[in-house]
Write an enzyme that holds these catalytic residues in place. Structure first.
Site, short mmCIF file in Angstrom:
data_model
loop_
_atom_site.label_atom_id
_atom_site.label_comp_id
_atom_site.label_asym_id
_atom_site.label_seq_id
_atom_site.Cartn_x
_atom_site.Cartn_y
_atom_site.Cartn_z
N GLN A 270 -44.59 48.60 61.46
CA GLN A 270 -43.52 47.58 60.30
C GLN A 270 -43.10 48.06 59.24
O GLN A 270 -43.86 49.23 58.82
CB GLN A 270 -44.15 46.20 61.30
CG GLN A 270 -44.29 46.27 62.49
CD GLN A 270 -45.20 46.33 63.37
OE1 GLN A 270 -45.92 46.46 63.37
NE2 GLN A 270 -44.48 47.14 64.86
N THR B 49 -35.97 47.51 70.99
CA THR B 49 -35.64 46.21 71.74
C THR B 49 -33.72 46.54 71.75
O THR B 49 -33.59 45.82 73.08
CB THR B 49 -35.51 45.13 70.94
OG1 THR B 49 -35.11 44.93 70.31
CG2 THR B 49 -37.15 44.53 71.29
N GLY C 269 -38.07 53.80 58.51
CA GLY C 269 -38.36 55.98 58.94
C GLY C 269 -39.04 55.99 58.11
O GLY C 269 -39.59 57.46 58.01
N LYS C 270 -40.27 55.68 59.45
CA LYS C 270 -41.70 56.01 58.70
C LYS C 270 -41.95 56.87 58.98
O LYS C 270 -43.08 57.83 58.83
CB LYS C 270 -42.59 55.09 58.54
CG LYS C 270 -42.62 53.51 57.89
CD LYS C 270 -43.69 52.29 58.01
CE LYS C 270 -43.24 52.49 59.61
NZ LYS C 270 -41.85 51.37 59.66
N HIS D 264 -40.77 55.04 67.29
CA HIS D 264 -40.36 55.92 66.02
C HIS D 264 -39.78 57.22 66.25
O HIS D 264 -39.80 57.23 66.98
CB HIS D 264 -42.08 55.96 65.23
CG HIS D 264 -42.37 55.93 64.37
ND1 HIS D 264 -44.33 56.01 64.12
CD2 HIS D 264 -41.92 54.94 63.93
CE1 HIS D 264 -44.48 55.00 63.30
NE2 HIS D 264 -43.30 53.95 63.38
N THR D 265 -38.56 57.07 65.74
CA THR D 265 -38.08 58.32 66.49
C THR D 265 -38.08 59.16 65.34
O THR D 265 -37.84 59.17 64.35
CB THR D 265 -36.00 57.90 66.50
OG1 THR D 265 -35.78 56.77 66.77
CG2 THR D 265 -35.38 59.12 67.23
N GLY E 120 -39.59 45.87 57.71
CA GLY E 120 -39.81 47.46 59.14
C GLY E 120 -38.86 48.37 59.17
O GLY E 120 -37.21 48.36 58.83
N ARG F 149 -29.59 45.71 64.25
CA ARG F 149 -30.44 45.41 63.03
C ARG F 149 -29.58 44.64 61.85
O ARG F 149 -28.12 44.80 61.76
CB ARG F 149 -31.22 46.66 62.52
CG ARG F 149 -31.90 47.24 63.27
CD ARG F 149 -32.69 48.40 62.40
NE ARG F 149 -33.70 49.17 63.39
CZ ARG F 149 -33.62 50.49 63.25
NH1 ARG F 149 -33.18 51.09 63.01
NH2 ARG F 149 -34.82 50.66 64.30
N GLY G 97 -34.90 60.89 52.24
CA GLY G 97 -34.32 61.43 53.45
C GLY G 97 -32.77 61.71 53.44
O GLY G 97 -32.31 60.09 52.79
N LYS H 58 -32.62 57.80 54.47
CA LYS H 58 -31.02 57.72 54.33
C LYS H 58 -30.16 57.61 53.61
O LYS H 58 -28.87 56.26 53.65
CB LYS H 58 -31.27 55.99 55.98
CG LYS H 58 -31.62 56.15 57.65
CD LYS H 58 -31.29 55.50 58.27
CE LYS H 58 -31.16 55.65 59.72
NZ LYS H 58 -30.92 54.42 60.44
N ASP I 112 -27.87 59.36 53.36
CA ASP I 112 -26.36 59.99 53.13
C ASP I 112 -25.41 58.89 54.33
O ASP I 112 -24.16 58.77 54.19
CB ASP I 112 -27.25 61.02 54.64
CG ASP I 112 -28.05 60.54 55.70
OD1 ASP I 112 -28.69 60.20 55.08
OD2 ASP I 112 -27.67 60.76 56.55
P1 IMP Z 1 -44.02 41.19 67.76
O1 IMP Z 1 -44.39 41.96 65.95
O2 IMP Z 1 -42.91 41.70 68.71
O3 IMP Z 1 -44.67 39.90 67.55
O4 IMP Z 1 -42.51 40.44 66.29
C1 IMP Z 1 -42.53 39.85 65.09
C2 IMP Z 1 -41.87 40.11 64.57
O5 IMP Z 1 -41.83 41.30 63.69
C3 IMP Z 1 -40.00 40.41 64.51
O6 IMP Z 1 -39.45 39.82 63.95
C4 IMP Z 1 -39.67 41.34 65.51
O7 IMP Z 1 -38.39 41.62 65.22
C5 IMP Z 1 -40.39 42.07 64.16
N1 IMP Z 1 -41.12 43.23 64.17
C6 IMP Z 1 -41.86 43.71 65.11
N2 IMP Z 1 -42.31 45.19 65.01
C7 IMP Z 1 -41.13 45.76 64.54
C8 IMP Z 1 -40.55 47.55 64.29
O8 IMP Z 1 -41.47 47.62 64.32
N3 IMP Z 1 -39.39 47.18 63.42
C9 IMP Z 1 -38.82 46.11 63.07
N4 IMP Z 1 -39.42 44.62 62.94
C10 IMP Z 1 -40.55 44.52 63.76
#
Ligand code: IMP
Length: 427
Positions: free
Chosen positions: A223, A300, A15-16, A41-42, A12, A304, A412, A330, A332
């Site tokens: 993800q 959140t 950069g989708k 997504h930004t 996840g 990372r 990118g 990324k 760069d």
């Molecule tokens: P959940 O999707 O909130 O249940 O989280 C389950 C796992 O997926 C955790 O490790 C999260 O950090 C990860 N996760 C969920 N959504 C994303 C995302 O958009 N990017 C990266 N990790 C994600």
């Protein structure tokens, strides 16, 4: 006509959003097929930054149709906040539709997510706390509430009564937490239902008609492959199917109708939450990537974890998704690193593994086998063609493509729409 699925080829955050936004320019429809507001997504368009969690990235183009498929779990409160936020910045949200089959994230799902995590103790998954897992669990247990129920007050009352009784038993009886009051939840969520009823339409019909008419459709994954419930690093995964096959199931379009699959991968790799990560860099280089790449979660804010590009993972993603092309983002961020490592295989108990292992026990014991290359200097952000890149950056891209077994279509070099190079045309 092209129908393209854009999927995450790592954990996840590849950069989708930016890649989808770029490809959306030539699409007629953009559809999200799984996940919920755990995604973030930004997208930077015309110098303005937009943070989207639920709404497809195509929304920034006024004439595109944006769809939320049946495979998504939708938090109505977040959805309303997001459309209101976009509308207040002059973005048209009239072309947005939600499948009646999409499941609804209810307030008790968020509570359950927090209680489940707490009860896991040291084995916590590190979820985003958005109620995603419990909402999908209810879908599979056949006790979920769908958008079709939410917008029909009688049906909603009935399904909420049954669901809330069971949830209150669980939350109060098992977790000793606070339950939810029926009237309060019903009152708030039936108002959400009224507000959203105009958005509900059969997404599968819209998509299949558009494909029959030869329109371009983009399937936007959230993800990534390693967070896929079936193919990811279970149990440190999300509860949906980000892999390309999810695009079909989660939108109501047969697999024969999807022409191309693009895997998005960072030029390095990151992960949020818990779980083994063979190429993780717990040193100054990892910190440099985190700071320079702004590697903090959009949803959140969590830092990372960063590591070297892993071609064992890339080959796995290529196989699981049937990748036609890679979009490398990324690049760069890696400027200024003296030496760059690429993971080519894992060493496990003296054995060399070239395939991604199915168990965490093995993955946790894997040491990366690296090949090294010299890095490059200079600002990559103004580069607009492959030839503009420093020779060592070109060599790096060629090598990771070769070891991943997939040609690169997009590169990118910055967050802006214009900072994307096209090596292979996708439409
Ligand atoms: P959940 O999707 O909130 O249940 O989280 C389950 C796992 O997926 C955790 O490790 C999260 O950090 C990860 N996760 C969920 N959504 C994303 C995302 O958009 N990017 C990266 N990790 C994600």
């Amino acid at each position: 006509m092209s129908t393209i699925a854009v999927v995450g080829a790592q954990w996840g955050d590849e950069g989708k959003g930016k890649v989808t936004d770029f490809l959306a320019r030539d699409a007629d429809i953009v559809v999200r097929y799984q996940g919920g507001n755990n995604a973030g997504h930004t997208v930077v368009a015309d110098g303005q930054e937009f943070k989207l969690h639920l709404i497809p990235s195509g929304i920034l183009y006024p004439e595109k149709m944006c769809l939320i498929g049946n495979g998504v779990v939708l938090d109505p409160e977040v959805f309303i906040r997001e459309i209101d936020g976009l509308a207040s910045r002059g973005i048209n949200v009239d072309n947005l539709r939600i499948s009646p089959r999409a499941h609804v994230i209810m307030p008790y799902h968020r509570k359950q997510d927090a209680c489940d995590e707490e009860s896991r103790g040291a084995k916590k998954i590190g979820t985003t706390g958005r109620g995603i897992g419990p909402a999908y669990a209810d879908k599979i247990s056949r006790t979920g509430i769908r958008m079709a129920d939410l917008v029909d007050s009688e049906s909603f009352k009935d399904s909420l009564k049954t669901a809330l009784e069971a949830k209150n038993n669980l939350l109060k009886g098992v977790y000793g937490a606070e339950g939810s009051d029926f009237d309060e939840v019903y009152g708030t969520y039936s108002r959400f239902g009224e507000r959203l009823s105009g958005f509900v339409a059969d997404v599968s019909i819209i998509l299949n008609e558009a494909i029959r008419e030869g329109r371009n459709v983009l399937f936007e994954g959230a993800q990534g492959t390693l967070l896929d419930i079936d193919h990811g690093t279970y149990p440190y995964v999300t509860s949906s199917s980000p892999a390309a096959a999810g695009a079909s199931l989660g939108s109501g379009v047969g697999p024969t109708r999807i022409n191309k699959v693009i895997g998005v991968a960072k030029a390095y790799i990151t992960r949020v939450g818990e779980g083994p990560f063979p190429t993780e860099l717990n040193d100054g280089t990892g910190e440099k990537l985190r700071q320079r790449g702004h590697e903090f979660g959009t949803t959140t804010g969590r830092p990372r974890r960063c590591g070297w590009y892993d071609t064992v993972i890339a080959r796995y993603a290529a196989r699981i998704n049937g990748l036609d092309y890679l979009a490398i983002t990324k690049l760069d961020v890696m400027t200024g690193l003296e030496r760059i490592k690429i993971c080519t295989a894992y060493s496990y108990k003296g054995e060399t593994l070239t395939e991604f292992p199915p168990t965490l026990k093995v993955l946790a014991g894997c040491e990366p086998v690296y090949e090294e290359m010299p890095g490059w200097t200079g600002d990559l952000t103004p580069a607009r063609s492959f030839g503009d890149l420093p020779v060592n950056a070109q060599k790096y891209l060629n090598r990771i493509s070769e070891l991943s077994g997939v040609p690169v279509a997009l590169i990118g070099v910055g967050p802006g729409r214009e900072q994307t190079m096209v090596l292979n045309n996708l439409y």
